[in-house]
Design a protein around this motif. Structure first.
Motif, PDB file in Angstrom:
ATOM      1  N   SER A  20       0.856  -1.184   0.000  1.00 18.11           N
ATOM      2  CA  SER A  20       0.000   0.000   0.000  1.00 18.11           C
ATOM      3  C   SER A  20       0.898   1.243   0.000  1.00 18.11           C
ATOM      4  O   SER A  20       1.608   1.494   0.968  1.00 18.11           O
ATOM      5  N   PRO A  21       0.897   2.015  -1.092  1.00 16.96           N
ATOM      6  CA  PRO A  21       1.841   3.128  -1.239  1.00 16.96           C
ATOM      7  C   PRO A  21       1.619   4.260  -0.234  1.00 16.96           C
ATOM      8  O   PRO A  21       0.490   4.632   0.053  1.00 16.96           O
ATOM      9  N   PHE A  22       2.718   4.805   0.259  1.00 14.24           N
ATOM     10  CA  PHE A  22       2.665   5.952   1.161  1.00 14.24           C
ATOM     11  C   PHE A  22       2.659   7.283   0.421  1.00 14.24           C
ATOM     12  O   PHE A  22       1.998   8.217   0.844  1.00 14.24           O
ATOM     13  N   PHE A  23       3.431   7.396  -0.653  1.00 14.37           N
ATOM     14  CA  PHE A  23       3.739   8.715  -1.194  1.00 14.37           C
ATOM     15  C   PHE A  23       3.347   8.931  -2.648  1.00 14.37           C
ATOM     16  O   PHE A  23       3.952   9.746  -3.322  1.00 14.37           O
ATOM     17  N   THR A  24       2.350   8.249  -3.125  1.00 18.56           N
ATOM     18  CA  THR A  24       1.883   8.488  -4.490  1.00 18.56           C
ATOM     19  C   THR A  24       0.360   8.449  -4.515  1.00 18.56           C
ATOM     20  O   THR A  24      -0.269   7.763  -3.720  1.00 18.56           O
ATOM     21  N   ARG A  25      -0.196   9.167  -5.440  1.00 14.24           N
ATOM     22  CA  ARG A  25      -1.641   9.163  -5.664  1.00 14.24           C
ATOM     23  C   ARG A  25      -1.978   8.448  -6.971  1.00 14.24           C
ATOM     24  O   ARG A  25      -3.103   8.479  -7.424  1.00 14.24           O
ATOM     25  N   GLU A  26      -0.989   7.801  -7.561  1.00 13.71           N
ATOM     26  CA  GLU A  26      -1.183   7.220  -8.885  1.00 13.71           C
ATOM     27  C   GLU A  26      -1.511   5.733  -8.883  1.00 13.71           C
ATOM     28  O   GLU A  26      -2.023   5.228  -9.874  1.00 13.71           O
ATOM     29  N   VAL A  27      -1.206   5.025  -7.792  1.00 12.28           N
ATOM     30  CA  VAL A  27      -1.435   3.588  -7.762  1.00 12.28           C
ATOM     31  C   VAL A  27      -1.893   3.146  -6.380  1.00 12.28           C
ATOM     32  O   VAL A  27      -1.692   3.850  -5.387  1.00 12.28           O
TER      33      VAL A  27
END
Length: 133
Positions: A20-27
């Motif tokens: 679960s990505p912390f620093f992107t809004r793309e994926v």
């Protein structure tokens, strides 16, 4: 980001996101993406979303000294959400995965309640759920 290789193409390598990505809004978790070799030390650069998984991602910041996170979090956990966390100067940063089978509107209500109760501050990372219009 953690990712597993899926395929190689002329346009770039294909990967499935495995956290679960912390620093992107793309994926979001389990999205399939394309990456190309970058010009810098980090290795690969994001080159596009190939197939969304339907998962959504939210980020929470729980300020230092808050002891009521577990009680508020348990409501999200019961409906299928999971998280990764890390320490930051202000407290703890959480990257929350919302599976495609979980009611995104119920999640949002719980997140708003936690924020209005000063348990956490939250923001949307990426919404992969199909929203009602």
């Amino acid at each position: 980001l953690w990712a597993e290789p899926v395929a190689r193409t002329i346009a770039g390598d294909i990967f499935r996101i495995k956290n679960s990505p912390f620093f992107t809004r793309e994926v979001s978790f389990l999205d399939t993406v394309r990456a190309v070799v970058g010009d810098h030390i980090r290795g690969l650069d994001f080159a596009g979303l190939i197939e969304p998984s339907g998962h959504s991602t939210y980020r929470l910041i729980v300020p230092n000294g808050r002891s009521d996170f577990d009680g508020s979090w348990s409501r999200l956990e019961r409906i299928g959400c999971s998280y990764e966390s890390g320490s930051i100067k202000q407290g703890t940063l959480y990257s929350v995965d919302v599976p495609d089978t979980t009611d995104i509107y119920e999640v949002y209500q719980i997140l708003e309640l936690g924020q209005s109760s000063n348990v956490w501050m939250f923001e949307e990372g990426r919404i992969g759920h199909k929203l009602k219009l």
